[in-house]
Design a protein around this motif. Structure first.
Motif, PDB file in Angstrom:
ATOM      1  N   THR A  18       0.788  -1.112   0.007  1.00 30.17           N
ATOM      2  CA  THR A  18      -0.033  -0.052   0.013  1.00 30.17           C
ATOM      3  C   THR A  18       0.872   1.372   0.018  1.00 30.17           C
ATOM      4  N   ASN A  19       1.947   1.042   0.759  1.00 32.28           N
ATOM      5  CA  ASN A  19       2.740   2.452   1.016  1.00 32.28           C
ATOM      6  C   ASN A  19       3.859   2.918  -0.124  1.00 32.28           C
ATOM      7  N   ARG A  20       4.379   1.660  -0.707  1.00 31.48           N
ATOM      8  CA  ARG A  20       5.353   1.782  -1.624  1.00 31.48           C
ATOM      9  C   ARG A  20       5.473   0.804  -2.850  1.00 31.48           C
ATOM     10  N   ASP A  21       6.225   1.109  -3.818  1.00 31.89           N
ATOM     11  CA  ASP A  21       6.540   0.240  -5.018  1.00 31.89           C
ATOM     12  C   ASP A  21       7.457  -0.688  -4.408  1.00 31.89           C
ATOM     13  N   TYR A  22       7.467  -2.222  -5.015  1.00 31.77           N
ATOM     14  CA  TYR A  22       8.834  -2.796  -4.832  1.00 31.77           C
ATOM     15  C   TYR A  22       9.962  -2.201  -5.352  1.00 31.77           C
ATOM     16  N   ASN A  54      11.189  -3.434  -9.131  1.00 30.24           N
ATOM     17  CA  ASN A  54      10.315  -3.048 -10.243  1.00 30.24           C
ATOM     18  C   ASN A  54      11.034  -3.082 -11.566  1.00 30.24           C
ATOM     19  N   ASP A  55      12.185  -2.239 -11.502  1.00 34.36           N
ATOM     20  CA  ASP A  55      12.893  -2.293 -12.649  1.00 34.36           C
ATOM     21  C   ASP A  55      13.294  -3.409 -13.242  1.00 34.36           C
ATOM     22  N   ARG A  56      13.919  -4.478 -12.501  1.00 27.42           N
ATOM     23  CA  ARG A  56      14.243  -5.753 -12.893  1.00 27.42           C
ATOM     24  C   ARG A  56      13.362  -6.496 -13.571  1.00 27.42           C
ATOM     25  N   ARG A  57      12.056  -6.490 -12.425  1.00 28.57           N
ATOM     26  CA  ARG A  57      10.803  -7.325 -12.917  1.00 28.57           C
ATOM     27  C   ARG A  57      10.343  -7.149 -14.323  1.00 28.57           C
ATOM     28  N   TYR A  58      10.311  -5.732 -14.624  1.00 26.58           N
ATOM     29  CA  TYR A  58       9.603  -5.376 -15.620  1.00 26.58           C
ATOM     30  C   TYR A  58      10.372  -5.288 -17.030  1.00 26.58           C
ATOM     31  N   ILE A  59      11.807  -5.144 -16.764  1.00 29.69           N
ATOM     32  CA  ILE A  59      12.600  -5.198 -17.975  1.00 29.69           C
ATOM     33  C   ILE A  59      12.711  -6.683 -18.364  1.00 29.69           C
ATOM     34  N   PHE A 114       2.497  -1.212 -31.729  1.00 32.61           N
ATOM     35  CA  PHE A 114       1.533  -0.095 -31.212  1.00 32.61           C
ATOM     36  C   PHE A 114       2.031  -0.291 -29.600  1.00 32.61           C
ATOM     37  N   PHE A 115       1.727   1.287 -29.076  1.00 33.77           N
ATOM     38  CA  PHE A 115       1.860   1.453 -27.558  1.00 33.77           C
ATOM     39  C   PHE A 115       1.074   2.459 -27.205  1.00 33.77           C
ATOM     40  N   SER A 116       0.077   1.852 -26.347  1.00 36.93           N
ATOM     41  CA  SER A 116      -0.969   2.519 -25.596  1.00 36.93           C
ATOM     42  C   SER A 116      -0.648   3.132 -24.475  1.00 36.93           C
ATOM     43  N   ILE A 117      -0.788   4.381 -24.052  1.00 36.74           N
ATOM     44  CA  ILE A 117      -0.776   5.014 -22.946  1.00 36.74           C
ATOM     45  C   ILE A 117      -1.961   4.952 -22.256  1.00 36.74           C
ATOM     46  N   HIS A 118      -2.190   4.430 -20.991  1.00 41.22           N
ATOM     47  CA  HIS A 118      -3.439   4.668 -20.202  1.00 41.22           C
ATOM     48  C   HIS A 118      -3.433   5.481 -19.276  1.00 41.22           C
ATOM     49  N   ASN A 119      -2.156   5.857 -18.998  1.00 45.29           N
ATOM     50  CA  ASN A 119      -1.922   6.739 -17.785  1.00 45.29           C
ATOM     51  C   ASN A 119      -0.713   7.228 -17.938  1.00 45.29           C
ATOM     52  N   LEU A 120      -0.435   8.564 -18.300  1.00 42.97           N
ATOM     53  CA  LEU A 120       1.095   9.010 -18.374  1.00 42.97           C
ATOM     54  C   LEU A 120       1.602   9.340 -17.124  1.00 42.97           C
ATOM     55  N   ALA A 121       0.846   9.397 -15.978  1.00 40.03           N
ATOM     56  CA  ALA A 121       1.401   9.676 -14.691  1.00 40.03           C
ATOM     57  C   ALA A 121       2.142   8.435 -14.032  1.00 40.03           C
ATOM     58  N   PHE A 122       1.997   7.223 -14.556  1.00 43.36           N
ATOM     59  CA  PHE A 122       2.553   6.162 -14.231  1.00 43.36           C
ATOM     60  C   PHE A 122       3.759   5.887 -15.413  1.00 43.36           C
ATOM     61  N   GLN A 123       5.258   6.043 -14.833  1.00 44.69           N
ATOM     62  CA  GLN A 123       6.016   6.294 -16.153  1.00 44.69           C
ATOM     63  C   GLN A 123       7.154   5.061 -16.248  1.00 44.69           C
ATOM     64  N   GLY A 124       7.173   4.352 -14.968  1.00 46.01           N
ATOM     65  CA  GLY A 124       8.215   3.229 -14.957  1.00 46.01           C
ATOM     66  C   GLY A 124       9.541   3.998 -14.975  1.00 46.01           C
ATOM     67  N   SER A 125       9.651   4.938 -14.131  1.00 41.45           N
ATOM     68  CA  SER A 125      11.193   5.481 -14.127  1.00 41.45           C
ATOM     69  C   SER A 125      12.033   5.187 -13.025  1.00 41.45           C
ATOM     70  N   PHE A 126      13.343   4.788 -13.368  1.00 43.80           N
ATOM     71  CA  PHE A 126      14.182   4.273 -12.504  1.00 43.80           C
ATOM     72  C   PHE A 126      15.573   4.836 -12.340  1.00 43.80           C
ATOM     73  N   PRO A 127      16.457   4.655 -11.351  1.00 50.98           N
ATOM     74  CA  PRO A 127      17.765   5.248 -11.469  1.00 50.98           C
ATOM     75  C   PRO A 127      18.341   4.884 -12.834  1.00 50.98           C
ATOM     76  N   SER A 128      19.136   5.794 -13.206  1.00 50.43           N
ATOM     77  CA  SER A 128      20.010   5.417 -14.191  1.00 50.43           C
ATOM     78  C   SER A 128      20.799   4.149 -14.227  1.00 50.43           C
ATOM     79  N   SER A 129      21.117   3.740 -13.099  1.00 54.90           N
ATOM     80  CA  SER A 129      21.881   2.579 -12.782  1.00 54.90           C
ATOM     81  C   SER A 129      21.164   1.278 -13.259  1.00 54.90           C
ATOM     82  N   SER A 130      19.826   1.466 -13.450  1.00 51.57           N
ATOM     83  CA  SER A 130      18.913   0.343 -13.923  1.00 51.57           C
ATOM     84  C   SER A 130      19.189  -0.074 -15.223  1.00 51.57           C
TER      85      SER A 130
END
Ligand code: ADP
Ligand code: GLC
Length: 479
Positions: free
Chosen positions: A104-108, A111-116, A166-182
Motif C-alpha cells: 500500500t505504501n510503496r512500490d517494490y 520493479n525495474d528488474r521485474r518489468y525489464i 503499437f504502444f497505448s498510454i493508459h496513464n501518463l502519470a505512471f512512467q516506470g522511471s528508475f535510476p540510471s543505474s538500472s
C-alpha cells in the motif's frame, strides 16, 4: 490479422484498475471480429492460483539476460476462447506476490528488474516459440520496452517477428522511471541511455521507450491525446510526445456490455432496463442497507475509485458538508492512499447515516454502487479515459464529472444540452464542482427532467464495437 497484446493486467485474471477492463474487453472484441489474439502477461500469484491456470500448458523454459545474469522463466499457454491465447510468463521470484506493483505504501524495490525482464521475456518467447504477428500492441510502462527489444532481437537473429508495433498510454502519470543505474539490466548499447533513447531527466523511463520506439502511439480518448501535448497534462513527456504527434492517436475506450449490463447483471439484487427502471430502486435500497445509510428522498451519490490524487478525492472532501447539510447520501467504494482512507473513515464515523464507505476492492459492490446511486461522481484532476462514467450512464446513473480527458468525450452536460444531456461537466475546482452538485439537487427534484437524463444515459452506445472498428482500421492501414 494476427495480433499480439502485452500488458500487466487483464480482466478477469488480474485487475488493479481500468487497464484490466480495457485489455480484457478489447481483446475479446478483436477475437470476435475474427482476429487471432495472443496476450502476454506476467504470472502473478492471482493468475497462478486461478482455476483456469490448471489448464495452462508449459510451452518453453527461457533464459533471459538481465544485466550480468541469465534468469530463468517459464512460458505457459492458456487458451481462453476460440481465437485467444493467454501466454503467462512465470518467474515466481518476480511475480508470485499478493500485489502486482507494491505494498500500500510503496512500490517494490525491484520493479525495474521485474518489468525489464518481462519485456525481454515476451520477445524471447515470441522468438523461440515462433509466434509471428502483424501487430505487437503493448500497454503502459510495464511493457514499454518490448517494442525496442523486439527490433533488437529481430536484428540479432535476422528474422521478422512483427510488422508493426503499437504502444497505448493508459496513464501518463505512471512512467516506470528508475535510476540510471538500472539501464544495465536492459543490456542495450549505451546510446539508448540518451535523450533520444530511454533517458529521462537523468533516469530511465520505460514509458518513454514505448513512446519513442513504437510505430504508433495510442491513448484512450481523443481529448487526452490533445491534453498530453501540453505541460499541464504531459507529466514532463509533452516534448517527447510532440516529436511523435503525427503518430499519436486517441480512441475512446468502450465498455464490456456483457459484464456491465443492468438487464442481466448477476451482482445486482434486481435487474432493470431503460423501459422499466423499477429494479433500479431495489438496487438503491440494497445499497443504502448494505452501507448502513438511512432512506432519503434526496440523491444518493456514488464513487468507485482508486483513492488517489488523480481521482479528485481532495475536491470531494471539500464538499462533504454539502452532502451532509442537504441530507444527501454519499457512498464511496475505494482503496488507496492511507490518508484519504483515514479521513473518509472519520466522516463515516461522525455521520453514519449519511456517509457510507467500503475501503476495499470489491467487484460486486462496484456494480451495486453504479446501479444503486442516483448520481455518480468523478471529480478527477485528470482522466485519460475513465470507465466508471460509462458504466454509470449504462446503468441509468447520471455522472457528474470533471471536464478533462476522456470524461469530456463521453459525457454530455444536461445543463447546456437539454435534449441529449447525460450528466454534468465541471472544471475541477471547488466552485464549479459545487455548482454542479447544487444543479444535481435541483434536477433530482424534477422527476421528469431527471428521468429524461437517465433515459439519455441508457440509450447511449458505449459498446466496444465502434472502438474496435477504429482499432482494426488503424492496424490494417499500418501494415
Ligand atoms: P483507473 O483505471 O484510473 O483506476 P477507470 O475508471 O478506467 O480508472 O477504471 C477503474 C476500474 O476499477 C473500474 O472498473 C472500477 O469499477 C474499478 N474499481 C476501482 N476501485 C474499485 C474498488 N474499490 N472495488 C472494485 N472495483 C474498483
Ligand atoms: C488508466 C486511466 C483511466 C483509463 C484506464 C483504461 O488507468 O487512469 O482513465 O480509463 O487506464 O484505459
Amino acid at each position: 490479422m494476427k495480433i499480439i497484446h502485452a500488458a500487466s493486467e487483464m480482466f478477469p485474471f488480474i485487475k488493479t484498475g481500468g487497464l484490466a477492463d480495457v485489455t480484457g474487453a478489447l481483446c475479446k472484441s478483436l477475437a470476435s471480429f475474427g482476429h487471432e489474439i495472443s496476450f502476454f502477461i506476467p504470472g502473478y500469484r492471482k493468475i497462478l492460483e486461478s482455476p483456469e491456470f490448471k489448464k495452462a500448458k508449459l510451452k518453453v523454459v527461457l533464459q533471459v539476460e538481465l544485466g550480468d545474469d541469465f534468469l530463468r522463466g517459464e512460458v505457459y499457454a492458456l487458451p481462453i476462447s476460440k481465437r485467444q491465447t493467454l501466454y503467462v510468463i512465470r518467474r515466481d521470484e518476480f511475480f508470485d506476490r499478493s500485489n502486482p506493483y507494491g505494498t500500500t505504501n510503496r512500490d517494490y524495490d525491484d520493479n525495474d528488474r521485474r518489468y525489464i525482464w518481462f519485456c525481454k521475456a515476451i520477445v524471447e518467447a515470441m522468438h523461440i516459440l515462433h509466434i509471428k504477428a502483424d501487430i505487437l500492441h503493448c500497454h503502459d510502462w510495464q511493457t514499454g520496452l518490448a517494442p525496442l527489444f523486439l527490433r533488437a532481437v529481430e536484428q540479432e537473429h535476422g528474422e521478422s517477428l512483427v510488422l508493426k508495433t503499437f504502444f497505448s498510454i493508459h496513464n501518463l502519470a505512471f512512467q516506470g522511471s528508475f535510476p540510471s543505474s538500472s539501464f544495465r539490466f536492459t543490456n542495450l548499447p549505451d546510446d539508448f541511455n540518451e535523450v533520444d533513447g530511454i533517458e529521462f531527466y537523468e533516469q530511465i523511463s520505460m514509458i518513454k521507450g514505448g513512446i519513442f520506439f513504437a510505430d504508433t502511439i495510442m491513448t484512450v480518448s481523443p481529448n487526452y491525446a490533445r491534453e498530453i501535448l501540453t505541460p499541464d497534462f504531459g507529466c514532463g513527456l509533452e516534448g517527447v510526445l510532440k516529436v511523435r504527434r503525427e503518430d499519436l492517436i486517441g480512441i475512446a475506450n468502450g465498455i464490456d456490455v456483457e459484464i456491465w449490463n443492468p438487464e442481466k447483471d448477476e451482482h445486482l439484487p434486481a435487474n432493470y432496463s431503460a423501459k422499466d427502471l423499477s429494479g433500479k430502486q431495489e438496487c438503491r435500497k440494497a445499497l443504502l442497507e448494505e452501507t448502513g445509510l438511512a432512506e432519503t428522498d434526496k440523491p444518493v451519490y456514488g464513487v468507485v475509485a482508486r483513492l488517489t490524487e488523480q481521482k479528485g478525492i481532495d475536491l470531494l472532501l471539500k464538499q462533504m458538508s454539502f452532502f451532509i447539510k442537504n441530507d444527501c447520501r454519499l457512498v464511496i467504494l475505494g482503496k488507496g492512499d492511507p490518508n484519504y482512507e483515514r479521513t473518509l473513515k472519520r466522516w463515516a464515523k461522525s455521520h453514519p447515516d449519511k456517509v457510507g464507505i467500503c475501503l476495499r476492492l470489491d467487484e460486486r459492490m462496484s456494480h451495486l454502487v453504479e446501479a444503486g446511486s442516483d448520481f455518480f461522481l468523478m471529480p478527477s484532476v485528470f482522466e485519460p479515459c475513465g470507465l466508471n462514467q460509462m458504466y454509470s450512464q449504462h446503468y441509468g446513473t447520471p455522472p457528474l464529472v470533471s471536464d478533462v480527458g476522456g470524461l469530456h468525450d463521453t459525457v454530455v452536460d444536461c445543463r447546456t444540452n437539454e435534449e441529449s444531456g447525460t450528466g454534468m461537466l465541471f472544471d475541477p475546482v471547488e466552485a464549479d464542482f459545487k455548482k454542479a452538485l447544487v444543479a444535481s439537487l435541483k434536477l433530482f427534484a424534477n422527476k421528469k427532467a431527471y428521468e429524461k437524463v437517465q433515459t439519455n444515459c441508457m440509450n447511449r452506445d458505449f459498446s466496444w464495437t465502434n472502438a474496435v472498428k477504429a482499432y482494426e482500421t488503424l492496424y490494417s492501414d499500418s501494415i
